[in-house]
Design an enzyme around this catalytic site. Sequence first.
Site, mmCIF file in Angstrom:
data_model
loop_
_atom_site.group_PDB
_atom_site.id
_atom_site.type_symbol
_atom_site.label_atom_id
_atom_site.label_comp_id
_atom_site.label_asym_id
_atom_site.label_seq_id
_atom_site.Cartn_x
_atom_site.Cartn_y
_atom_site.Cartn_z
ATOM 1 C CB SER A 72 1.181 78.605 6.944
ATOM 2 O OG SER A 72 0.540 77.715 7.839
ATOM 3 C CB SER B 182 2.078 76.083 10.021
ATOM 4 O OG SER B 182 2.609 76.071 8.728
ATOM 5 C CE LYS C 281 -2.456 78.638 9.542
ATOM 6 N NZ LYS C 281 -1.530 77.480 9.655
HETATM 7 N N1 GLN Z 1 6.259 75.382 5.908
HETATM 8 C C1 GLN Z 1 5.737 74.080 5.668
HETATM 9 C C2 GLN Z 1 5.102 74.047 4.296
HETATM 10 O O1 GLN Z 1 5.229 75.001 3.617
HETATM 11 C C3 GLN Z 1 4.754 73.698 6.738
HETATM 12 C C4 GLN Z 1 3.453 74.372 6.627
HETATM 13 C C5 GLN Z 1 2.458 73.982 7.691
HETATM 14 O O2 GLN Z 1 2.802 73.434 8.743
HETATM 15 N N2 GLN Z 1 1.204 74.229 7.399
HETATM 16 O O3 GLN Z 1 4.496 73.116 3.874
#
Ligand code: GLN
Length: 491
Positions: free
Chosen positions: A155, A179, A80
């Site tokens: 994400s 994410s 990532k």
């Molecule tokens: N979807 C969540 C956010 O937008 C979690 C994102 C993540 O785990 N990096 O903050």
Amino acid sequence: MSDLTRLTAAEIAGLVAAGETSATEVTQAHLDRIAAVDDRVHAFLHVDTEGALDAARAVDARRAAGEPLGPLAGVPVAVKDVLATKGVPTTVGSKILEGWRPPYDATIVQRLRAAGTVMLGKTNMDEFAMGSSTEYSAYGPTRNPWDLERIPGGSGGGSAAALAAYEAPLAIGSDTGGSIRQPGAVTGTVGAKPTYGGTSRYGLVAFSSSLDTPGPCARTVLDAALLHEVMGGHDPRDSTSIPAPVPDVVAAARLGATGDLTGVKLGIVTEFSGEGAEPGVLAAFRESVDALTKMGAEIVEISCPHFSYALPAYYLIAPSEASSNLARFDGVRFGLRVGDDGERSLEEVMSLTREAGFGPEVKRRIMLGTYALSSGYYDAYYGQAQKVRTLITRDFTSAFEQVDALISPTTPFTAFPLGSRTADPYQMYLADLFTIPTNLYGGPGISVPCGLSDGLPVGLQVMAPTLADDRMYRVAAALESALGTFTPPAL
Ligand code: GLN
């Protein structure tokens, strides 16, 4: 040799160690697959063809010389784009870091190299890991290999899509609110968020430092465990790293694969197993619960009343930390610099750089966080959210006095169509309704495929006590042994 991109990481490592294939052949097969499908999937922001082939040749040379090979030698991995990779572009999905080539490797990347894995490249993500669909990437969305008109989650949608599209057998993600697990669920792959502090944050671009947890993504539970073992463990360069050995996740995954859960007590989170999730998701979840029962698990319902407040608490704590962490992107030290014409003041240049470099969701989070921390509101927002965090931790603690692990659907809904939730931030935030409590508590959670709903993958989440990551691997591997893995339609 059959199609090398269809093999698991465990199989590839075995074949390379036995000399039945070479790391170079395996790597080339995956690079070819990326070339064939990634213009449609867009899982990668950067493919490091030369770096990957060099790393593969080095593994093959070590093997030829009879030198010891790392445990995942010759296995390709997609990383990532939130982890710093020496000399290899690292953007965090943001324009503000466009062109930045870090001068160092994140600890996890160092460990991947030491284990003999071959880094294929960097995967797409929502900007600064803020999002649930990868549509907030400044470089365009990733598409779900199950249906190219749908989102791959976020994400870390790029990492999950790379696995589902057979572009990589292993990938690294980071999980602040879901994410790793949510993209895993909606792509039919496995994603594990380790115990907070169990994997190093050194070299991870910070979003919310008290929640950010790097972790493994794979197509099988055993592969995720193998990657977890290699990437995890204490790192003196991360002040919140736990000085304890990595729980024996590989042994736990192998034990689970025997399909025997006798003596294991699981709690279904009452608040997450009724309304709030799509009927198809609940149906797959219920069938999985039956499968777990058949393997000998004892299953009870457990109420965790404060879990309902996790989402609002998270959307105060995470943006607050982000507003502070993102202050470093000032146009001076990294990447983009706008308006530096020799006339403008430093402050003007910073402000123009941040205006141009951050996307709308990142700006929303910075404003939310700045507001929640501002004098006069701090106690009412940030302080209150911290209290909720304590109550959620207490719910977990009391649940784990009664059961070994908790289970729930990973997400309330399956992969949604691209564009369908971008207009309303709250609809996007709901994707992490079931994953966020684990982050606030700090324990481990895993998503394992548990069925299909209207042809789209559904994930089951297993949550375990802190430092009992092995328990969730055992349960997940047992479920996988009963249900098998799920393969998307051919691309
Ligand atoms: N979807 C969540 C956010 O937008 C979690 C994102 C993540 O785990 N990096 O903050």
